[in-house]
Motif scaffolding. Structure first.
Motif, PDB file in Angstrom:
ATOM      1  N   GLN A   1     -46.716 -56.972  -5.282  1.00  0.00           N
ATOM      2  CA  GLN A   1     -45.323 -56.385  -4.788  1.00  0.00           C
ATOM      3  C   GLN A   1     -44.496 -57.344  -3.956  1.00  0.00           C
ATOM      4  O   GLN A   1     -45.027 -58.014  -3.499  1.00  0.00           O
ATOM      5  N   ASP A   2     -43.465 -57.029  -4.369  1.00  0.00           N
ATOM      6  CA  ASP A   2     -42.222 -57.926  -3.662  1.00  0.00           C
ATOM      7  C   ASP A   2     -41.326 -56.962  -2.895  1.00  0.00           C
ATOM      8  O   ASP A   2     -40.402 -56.524  -3.626  1.00  0.00           O
ATOM      9  N   CYS A   3     -41.721 -56.894  -1.707  1.00  0.00           N
ATOM     10  CA  CYS A   3     -40.645 -55.951  -0.929  1.00  0.00           C
ATOM     11  C   CYS A   3     -39.874 -56.519   0.014  1.00  0.00           C
ATOM     12  O   CYS A   3     -39.480 -56.354   1.160  1.00  0.00           O
ATOM     13  N   VAL A   4     -39.232 -58.113  -0.473  1.00  0.00           N
ATOM     14  CA  VAL A   4     -38.873 -59.230   0.422  1.00  0.00           C
ATOM     15  C   VAL A   4     -37.142 -58.969  -0.121  1.00  0.00           C
ATOM     16  O   VAL A   4     -37.086 -59.194  -1.671  1.00  0.00           O
ATOM     17  N   VAL A   5     -36.414 -58.989   0.526  1.00  0.00           N
ATOM     18  CA  VAL A   5     -34.853 -59.457   0.213  1.00  0.00           C
ATOM     19  C   VAL A   5     -34.681 -60.826   0.844  1.00  0.00           C
ATOM     20  O   VAL A   5     -34.544 -60.818   1.823  1.00  0.00           O
ATOM     21  N   SER A   6     -33.944 -61.615  -0.277  1.00  0.00           N
ATOM     22  CA  SER A   6     -33.736 -63.063   0.269  1.00  0.00           C
ATOM     23  C   SER A   6     -32.197 -63.318  -0.186  1.00  0.00           C
ATOM     24  O   SER A   6     -31.944 -62.871  -1.383  1.00  0.00           O
ATOM     25  N   VAL A   7     -31.453 -63.823   0.572  1.00  0.00           N
ATOM     26  CA  VAL A   7     -30.177 -64.218   0.110  1.00  0.00           C
ATOM     27  C   VAL A   7     -30.057 -65.801   0.128  1.00  0.00           C
ATOM     28  O   VAL A   7     -30.390 -66.264   1.237  1.00  0.00           O
ATOM     29  N   TRP A   8     -29.347 -66.309  -1.000  1.00  0.00           N
ATOM     30  CA  TRP A   8     -29.210 -67.585  -1.001  1.00  0.00           C
ATOM     31  C   TRP A   8     -27.815 -68.094  -1.054  1.00  0.00           C
ATOM     32  O   TRP A   8     -27.076 -67.580  -1.710  1.00  0.00           O
ATOM     33  N   VAL A   9     -27.443 -69.292  -0.582  1.00  0.00           N
ATOM     34  CA  VAL A   9     -26.188 -69.822  -0.833  1.00  0.00           C
ATOM     35  C   VAL A   9     -26.492 -71.064  -1.748  1.00  0.00           C
ATOM     36  O   VAL A   9     -27.105 -71.898  -1.321  1.00  0.00           O
ATOM     37  N   THR A  10     -25.679 -71.164  -2.873  1.00  0.00           N
ATOM     38  CA  THR A  10     -25.980 -72.016  -3.854  1.00  0.00           C
ATOM     39  C   THR A  10     -26.016 -73.651  -3.393  1.00  0.00           C
ATOM     40  O   THR A  10     -26.851 -74.332  -4.035  1.00  0.00           O
ATOM     41  N   CYS A  11     -25.218 -73.733  -2.743  1.00  0.00           N
ATOM     42  CA  CYS A  11     -25.053 -75.050  -2.064  1.00  0.00           C
ATOM     43  C   CYS A  11     -26.159 -75.725  -0.958  1.00  0.00           C
ATOM     44  O   CYS A  11     -26.319 -76.475  -0.365  1.00  0.00           O
ATOM     45  N   GLN A  12     -27.004 -74.621  -0.560  1.00  0.00           N
ATOM     46  CA  GLN A  12     -28.175 -75.017   0.281  1.00  0.00           C
ATOM     47  C   GLN A  12     -29.644 -74.783  -0.322  1.00  0.00           C
ATOM     48  O   GLN A  12     -29.925 -74.159  -1.023  1.00  0.00           O
ATOM     49  N   PRO A  13     -30.452 -75.751   0.276  1.00  0.00           N
ATOM     50  CA  PRO A  13     -31.889 -75.794  -0.393  1.00  0.00           C
ATOM     51  C   PRO A  13     -32.844 -74.862   0.021  1.00  0.00           C
ATOM     52  O   PRO A  13     -33.796 -74.805  -0.847  1.00  0.00           O
ATOM     53  N   ALA A  15     -33.357 -70.364   1.676  1.00  0.00           N
ATOM     54  CA  ALA A  15     -32.592 -69.175   1.742  1.00  0.00           C
ATOM     55  C   ALA A  15     -31.695 -68.943   3.061  1.00  0.00           C
ATOM     56  O   ALA A  15     -32.232 -69.563   4.031  1.00  0.00           O
ATOM     57  N   LEU A  16     -30.402 -68.413   2.960  1.00  0.00           N
ATOM     58  CA  LEU A  16     -29.955 -68.031   4.337  1.00  0.00           C
ATOM     59  C   LEU A  16     -30.510 -67.164   5.115  1.00  0.00           C
ATOM     60  O   LEU A  16     -30.658 -67.157   6.242  1.00  0.00           O
ATOM     61  N   VAL A  17     -30.968 -66.231   4.502  1.00  0.00           N
ATOM     62  CA  VAL A  17     -31.873 -65.111   5.276  1.00  0.00           C
ATOM     63  C   VAL A  17     -33.079 -64.569   4.275  1.00  0.00           C
ATOM     64  O   VAL A  17     -32.810 -64.386   3.303  1.00  0.00           O
ATOM     65  N   VAL A  18     -34.189 -64.323   5.004  1.00  0.00           N
ATOM     66  CA  VAL A  18     -35.197 -63.433   4.325  1.00  0.00           C
ATOM     67  C   VAL A  18     -35.586 -62.302   5.213  1.00  0.00           C
ATOM     68  O   VAL A  18     -35.841 -62.662   6.301  1.00  0.00           O
ATOM     69  N   VAL A  19     -35.409 -61.254   4.601  1.00  0.00           N
ATOM     70  CA  VAL A  19     -35.764 -60.018   5.295  1.00  0.00           C
ATOM     71  C   VAL A  19     -37.097 -59.607   4.579  1.00  0.00           C
ATOM     72  O   VAL A  19     -37.228 -59.050   3.522  1.00  0.00           O
ATOM     73  N   ARG A  20     -38.095 -59.380   5.427  1.00  0.00           N
ATOM     74  CA  ARG A  20     -39.428 -58.829   5.157  1.00  0.00           C
ATOM     75  C   ARG A  20     -39.709 -57.449   5.883  1.00  0.00           C
ATOM     76  O   ARG A  20     -38.819 -57.275   6.869  1.00  0.00           O
ATOM     77  N   ASP A  21     -40.331 -56.792   5.053  1.00  0.00           N
ATOM     78  CA  ASP A  21     -40.935 -55.293   5.813  1.00  0.00           C
ATOM     79  C   ASP A  21     -39.630 -54.473   5.931  1.00  0.00           C
ATOM     80  O   ASP A  21     -39.616 -53.516   6.641  1.00  0.00           O
ATOM     81  N   LEU A  22     -38.966 -54.613   5.007  1.00  0.00           N
ATOM     82  CA  LEU A  22     -37.621 -53.705   5.069  1.00  0.00           C
ATOM     83  C   LEU A  22     -38.030 -52.563   4.106  1.00  0.00           C
ATOM     84  O   LEU A  22     -37.445 -51.338   4.382  1.00  0.00           O
ATOM     85  N   PHE A  23     -38.766 -52.747   3.160  1.00  0.00           N
ATOM     86  CA  PHE A  23     -39.111 -51.486   2.357  1.00  0.00           C
ATOM     87  C   PHE A  23     -40.755 -51.778   2.136  1.00  0.00           C
ATOM     88  O   PHE A  23     -41.416 -52.572   2.313  1.00  0.00           O
ATOM     89  N   LYS A  24     -41.355 -50.398   1.742  1.00  0.00           N
ATOM     90  CA  LYS A  24     -42.719 -50.023   1.726  1.00  0.00           C
ATOM     91  C   LYS A  24     -42.935 -50.517   0.041  1.00  0.00           C
ATOM     92  O   LYS A  24     -44.131 -50.706  -0.075  1.00  0.00           O
ATOM     93  N   THR A  38     -21.427 -57.204   3.058  1.00  0.00           N
ATOM     94  CA  THR A  38     -22.484 -56.204   3.241  1.00  0.00           C
ATOM     95  C   THR A  38     -23.393 -56.107   1.815  1.00  0.00           C
ATOM     96  O   THR A  38     -22.612 -55.770   0.689  1.00  0.00           O
ATOM     97  N   LEU A  39     -24.578 -56.466   2.192  1.00  0.00           N
ATOM     98  CA  LEU A  39     -25.503 -56.304   0.988  1.00  0.00           C
ATOM     99  C   LEU A  39     -26.099 -54.975   1.003  1.00  0.00           C
ATOM    100  O   LEU A  39     -26.849 -54.754   1.849  1.00  0.00           O
ATOM    101  N   LEU A  40     -26.071 -54.255  -0.162  1.00  0.00           N
ATOM    102  CA  LEU A  40     -26.581 -52.879  -0.350  1.00  0.00           C
ATOM    103  C   LEU A  40     -28.121 -53.003  -1.044  1.00  0.00           C
ATOM    104  O   LEU A  40     -27.801 -53.697  -2.135  1.00  0.00           O
ATOM    105  N   CYS A  41     -29.220 -52.664  -0.795  1.00  0.00           N
ATOM    106  CA  CYS A  41     -30.277 -52.629  -1.332  1.00  0.00           C
ATOM    107  C   CYS A  41     -31.019 -51.381  -1.351  1.00  0.00           C
ATOM    108  O   CYS A  41     -30.858 -50.331  -0.469  1.00  0.00           O
ATOM    109  N   CYS A  42     -31.681 -51.178  -2.383  1.00  0.00           N
ATOM    110  CA  CYS A  42     -32.277 -49.904  -2.587  1.00  0.00           C
ATOM    111  C   CYS A  42     -34.086 -50.262  -3.227  1.00  0.00           C
ATOM    112  O   CYS A  42     -34.067 -51.327  -3.837  1.00  0.00           O
TER     113      CYS A  42
END
Length: 110
Positions: A1-13, A15-24, A38-42
Protein backbone atom coordinates in the motif's frame (compact mmCIF):
# COMPACT_ATOMS: atom_id res chain seq x y z
CA UNK A 1 0.00 0.00 0.00
CA UNK A 2 1.26 3.46 -0.85
CA UNK A 3 -0.48 6.09 1.24
CA UNK A 4 2.24 8.68 0.69
CA UNK A 5 2.08 11.90 -1.33
CA UNK A 6 5.38 13.31 -2.55
CA UNK A 7 5.96 16.48 -4.56
CA UNK A 8 9.03 16.72 -6.75
CA UNK A 9 10.64 19.67 -8.49
CA UNK A 10 12.33 18.35 -11.61
CA UNK A 11 15.54 20.32 -11.08
CA UNK A 12 16.11 18.86 -7.60
CA UNK A 13 17.47 15.37 -6.81
CA UNK A 14 15.05 14.70 -3.93
CA UNK A 15 11.40 15.35 -3.17
CA UNK A 16 10.38 18.85 -2.10
CA UNK A 17 7.92 17.38 0.38
CA UNK A 18 6.80 13.89 1.44
CA UNK A 19 3.52 13.60 3.36
CA UNK A 20 3.01 10.33 5.21
CA UNK A 21 -0.02 9.15 7.17
CA UNK A 22 -2.29 11.54 5.27
CA UNK A 23 -4.54 8.68 4.16
CA UNK A 24 -5.41 5.22 5.46
CA UNK A 25 -5.66 3.73 1.94
CA UNK A 26 -3.98 4.21 -1.45
CA UNK A 27 -3.87 7.60 -3.13
CA UNK A 28 -6.25 7.63 -6.12
CA UNK A 29 -5.65 10.96 -7.81
CA UNK A 30 -3.84 14.28 -7.55
CA UNK A 31 -4.64 17.59 -9.22
CA UNK A 32 -3.22 21.08 -8.97
CA UNK A 33 -5.86 23.70 -8.17
CA UNK A 34 -6.21 26.74 -10.44
CA UNK A 35 -4.10 28.84 -8.05
CA UNK A 36 -1.06 26.70 -8.95
CA UNK A 37 0.02 26.21 -5.36
CA UNK A 38 -2.64 23.91 -3.88
CA UNK A 39 -2.35 20.19 -4.54
CA UNK A 40 -5.66 18.36 -4.15
CA UNK A 41 -5.42 14.66 -3.25
CA UNK A 42 -8.02 11.92 -2.84
CA UNK A 43 -7.76 8.42 -1.44
CA UNK A 44 -9.55 5.09 -1.67
CA UNK A 45 -10.60 5.61 1.94
CA UNK A 46 -12.95 8.39 0.72
CA UNK A 47 -10.99 11.28 2.15
CA UNK A 48 -9.76 14.37 0.31
CA UNK A 49 -6.85 16.61 1.31
CA UNK A 50 -5.41 19.90 0.13
CA UNK A 51 -1.67 20.48 0.42
CA UNK A 52 -0.67 24.13 0.21
CA UNK A 53 2.75 24.69 -1.39
CA UNK A 54 4.28 28.16 -1.22
CA UNK A 55 4.94 29.57 -4.71
CA UNK A 56 8.60 30.31 -3.89
CA UNK A 57 9.10 26.58 -3.19
CA UNK A 58 8.09 25.40 -6.68
CA UNK A 59 8.34 28.54 -8.80
CA UNK A 60 5.78 30.86 -10.29
CA UNK A 61 3.25 29.33 -12.72
CA UNK A 62 3.51 30.56 -16.29
CA UNK A 63 0.74 32.84 -17.55
CA UNK A 64 -1.73 30.85 -19.73
CA UNK A 65 -0.52 32.37 -23.02
CA UNK A 66 3.12 31.61 -22.23
CA UNK A 67 2.22 28.11 -21.07
CA UNK A 68 0.36 27.44 -24.35
CA UNK A 69 3.31 28.75 -26.37
CA UNK A 70 5.77 26.55 -24.43
CA UNK A 71 3.57 23.44 -24.82
CA UNK A 72 3.19 24.12 -28.53
CA UNK A 73 6.94 24.53 -28.93
CA UNK A 74 7.70 21.31 -27.06
CA UNK A 75 4.82 19.04 -28.10
CA UNK A 76 3.03 20.61 -31.07
CA UNK A 77 -0.11 22.65 -31.51
CA UNK A 78 -2.44 19.89 -30.24
CA UNK A 79 -0.85 19.95 -26.78
CA UNK A 80 -1.22 23.72 -26.53
CA UNK A 81 -4.93 23.40 -27.31
CA UNK A 82 -5.49 21.39 -24.11
CA UNK A 83 -5.52 17.82 -22.90
CA UNK A 84 -9.16 17.45 -23.91
CA UNK A 85 -8.05 17.45 -27.54
CA UNK A 86 -5.47 14.68 -27.06
CA UNK A 87 -6.55 11.05 -27.55
CA UNK A 88 -6.47 8.92 -24.42
CA UNK A 89 -5.80 5.66 -26.26
CA UNK A 90 -5.76 4.00 -29.67
CA UNK A 91 -8.94 2.10 -28.73
CA UNK A 92 -10.74 5.36 -28.01
CA UNK A 93 -9.63 6.76 -31.38
CA UNK A 94 -11.03 3.66 -33.12
CA UNK A 95 -14.35 4.00 -31.28
CA UNK A 96 -14.61 7.68 -32.20
CA UNK A 97 -13.82 6.90 -35.85
CA UNK A 98 -16.46 4.15 -35.93
CA UNK A 99 -19.06 6.43 -34.36
CA UNK A 100 -18.36 9.10 -36.99
CA UNK A 101 -19.17 6.71 -39.86
CA UNK A 102 -22.70 6.85 -41.32
CA UNK A 103 -24.83 3.81 -40.49
CA UNK A 104 -25.13 1.15 -43.21
CA UNK A 105 -28.24 1.37 -45.40
CA UNK A 106 -31.24 -0.61 -44.20
CA UNK A 107 -31.95 -3.80 -46.20
CA UNK A 108 -34.75 -3.45 -48.77
CA UNK A 109 -37.84 -5.52 -48.27
CA UNK A 110 -39.42 -7.27 -51.20
Amino acid sequence: QDCVVSVWVTCQPKALVVVRDLFKEDVLDLSWAADGSTLLCCSMDGSVAAIQIEPHEVGTPLPPAEQAARLSQLYGAAAAAGAADLPLSADLLALEAAAAQPPPPAPRRA
